[in-house]
Scaffold this active site. Structure first.
Site, PDB file in Angstrom:
ATOM      1  N   HIS A  10      -5.954 -13.174  -3.411  1.00  0.00           N
ATOM      2  CA  HIS A  10      -5.178 -13.886  -2.394  1.00  0.00           C
ATOM      3  C   HIS A  10      -6.099 -14.257  -1.236  1.00  0.00           C
ATOM      4  CE1 HIS A  10      -4.994  -9.697  -1.028  1.00  0.00           C
ATOM      5  NE2 HIS A  10      -4.558 -10.097   0.151  1.00  0.00           N
TER       6      HIS A  10
ATOM      7  N   HIS B 272      -6.258 -13.553   2.132  1.00  0.00           N
ATOM      8  CA  HIS B 272      -6.540 -12.782   3.340  1.00  0.00           C
ATOM      9  C   HIS B 272      -8.036 -12.522   3.509  1.00  0.00           C
ATOM     10  CE1 HIS B 272      -2.156 -11.126   3.614  1.00  0.00           C
ATOM     11  NE2 HIS B 272      -2.287 -12.338   4.133  1.00  0.00           N
TER      12      HIS B 272
ATOM     13  N   ASP C 183      -9.846 -10.096   4.529  1.00  0.00           N
ATOM     14  CA  ASP C 183     -10.472  -8.853   4.065  1.00  0.00           C
ATOM     15  C   ASP C 183     -10.656  -8.835   2.550  1.00  0.00           C
ATOM     16  OD1 ASP C 183      -7.653  -8.645   3.842  1.00  0.00           O
ATOM     17  OD2 ASP C 183      -7.749  -6.458   3.784  1.00  0.00           O
ATOM     18  N   HIS C 184     -10.262  -9.922   1.884  1.00  0.00           N
ATOM     19  CA  HIS C 184     -10.491 -10.080   0.441  1.00  0.00           C
ATOM     20  C   HIS C 184     -11.399 -11.269   0.138  1.00  0.00           C
ATOM     21  CE1 HIS C 184      -7.240  -7.250  -0.933  1.00  0.00           C
ATOM     22  NE2 HIS C 184      -6.986  -7.387   0.351  1.00  0.00           N
TER      23      HIS C 184
ATOM     24  N   HIS D 227       3.271 -10.104  -1.263  1.00  0.00           N
ATOM     25  CA  HIS D 227       2.345  -9.880  -0.144  1.00  0.00           C
ATOM     26  C   HIS D 227       1.952 -11.217   0.467  1.00  0.00           C
ATOM     27  CE1 HIS D 227      -0.678  -7.753   2.171  1.00  0.00           C
ATOM     28  NE2 HIS D 227      -1.615  -8.571   1.712  1.00  0.00           N
TER      29      HIS D 227
ATOM     30  N   ASP E 288      -3.454  -6.602  -3.263  1.00  0.00           N
ATOM     31  CA  ASP E 288      -2.537  -5.922  -2.346  1.00  0.00           C
ATOM     32  C   ASP E 288      -1.102  -5.972  -2.858  1.00  0.00           C
ATOM     33  OD1 ASP E 288      -4.675  -5.390  -0.746  1.00  0.00           O
ATOM     34  OD2 ASP E 288      -4.086  -6.700   0.908  1.00  0.00           O
TER      35      ASP E 288
ATOM     36  N   HIS F 173      -7.293  -1.129  -1.491  1.00  0.00           N
ATOM     37  CA  HIS F 173      -7.339  -0.329  -0.267  1.00  0.00           C
ATOM     38  C   HIS F 173      -7.171   1.151  -0.572  1.00  0.00           C
ATOM     39  CE1 HIS F 173      -7.176  -3.599   2.746  1.00  0.00           C
ATOM     40  NE2 HIS F 173      -6.428  -4.229   1.851  1.00  0.00           N
TER      41      HIS F 173
END
Length: 253
Positions: free
Chosen positions: A55, A57, A59-60, A112, A129, A167
């Site tokens: 996805h 975001h 942090d990915h 998400h 996530d 995570h």
């Protein structure tokens, strides 16, 4: 040809997953930053084969640009929402990727984010996530019904499926589960095991779907006692409704 799974810690609590074959060809999943990947490639002489994104975001996806500069010929696969984050090959529900002599199924898992996808190549499930050990992702864009459906689809995979989520949230999720099911021996025992691992700064992942079915309350919403005593609402008669109530309860902390 056998595969080796490695988790590269990144950012505050992320894991970047690496899957490597006997010829040191490597797939990287959700690189939130580039340096851990570059360091691992240099240390182990991996040959970067592909990057998979679940996805959009940051942090990915935060490491995609730097990795693409180092390896401009490497394909970056991801859903439509990641095209602006460096994906070069759009994939969607039903697509199959042939990588490392294995077939990776693309499964849509909105919730998400609206475009979230996961990759499954038995036994590996790279679920971003959507599914966590003991928990599930927050609903930033999608609905509770969408996430419930997504989790239900993943819950149909085999027991031995390795849940490679992004995570280190396991202990927090099990604290929540223990609040709901303080007498459940599986939750209590697994929580104790996870606490010991984290005290020694050890990773709690991957987990298996077989384990998750025993300790993850978000996969137990067919059991009305999961929310008994916490949500006084007689209208919560379906698993999907109980899931939505659980997610709201978890969000409140």
């Amino acid at each position: 040809m056998s595969l080796t799974l490695t988790a590269l810690p990144a950012l505050e609590d992320n894991y970047i997953w690496a899957l490597i074959d006997d010829n040191k060809r490597a797939i990287i999943v959700d690189p939130g930053e580039a340096q851990p990947v570059l360091d691992a490639i240099a240390q182990h002489n991996w040959k970067l084969e592909a990057i998979l994104l679940t996805h959009h975001h940051a942090d990915h996806t935060g490491g995609v640009d730097a990795l693409s500069r180092h390896y401009p010929s490497v394909s970056v696969y991801g859903p439509q929402e990641t095209l602006s984050k460096g994906a070069t090959q759009q994939v969607e529900e039903g697509d199959n990727l042939e990588l490392l002599d294995h077939t990776f199924m693309v499964i849509a898992t909105p919730g998400h984010t609206l475009g979230h996808i996961v990759y499954y190549a038995k036994p590996y499930l790279f679920c971003g996530d959507t599914l966590f050990s003991g928990g599930c992702g927050r609903l930033f864009e999608g609905t509770a019904d969408q996430m419930f459906t997504s989790l239900s689809r993943l819950n149909q995979l085999p027991d031995e499926t390795l849940v490679c989520c992004a995570h280190e949230y396991t202990l927090s999720n099990l604290d929540f589960a223990h609040r709901l099911l303080p007498q459940d021996p599986m939750v209590s025992d697994y929580r104790h095991k996870v606490k010991k691992l984290r005290e020694n700064h050890q990773i709690t992942l991957p987990t298996t779907l077989e384990t998750e079915r025993l300790i993850n309350v978000f996969l137990m919403t067919d059991r009305p006692e999961i929310i008994a005593g916490f949500v006084d609402d007689p209208t919560l008669t379906t698993p999907a409704q109980r899931f939505a109530a659980l997610r709201r309860l978890k969000d409140r902390g």
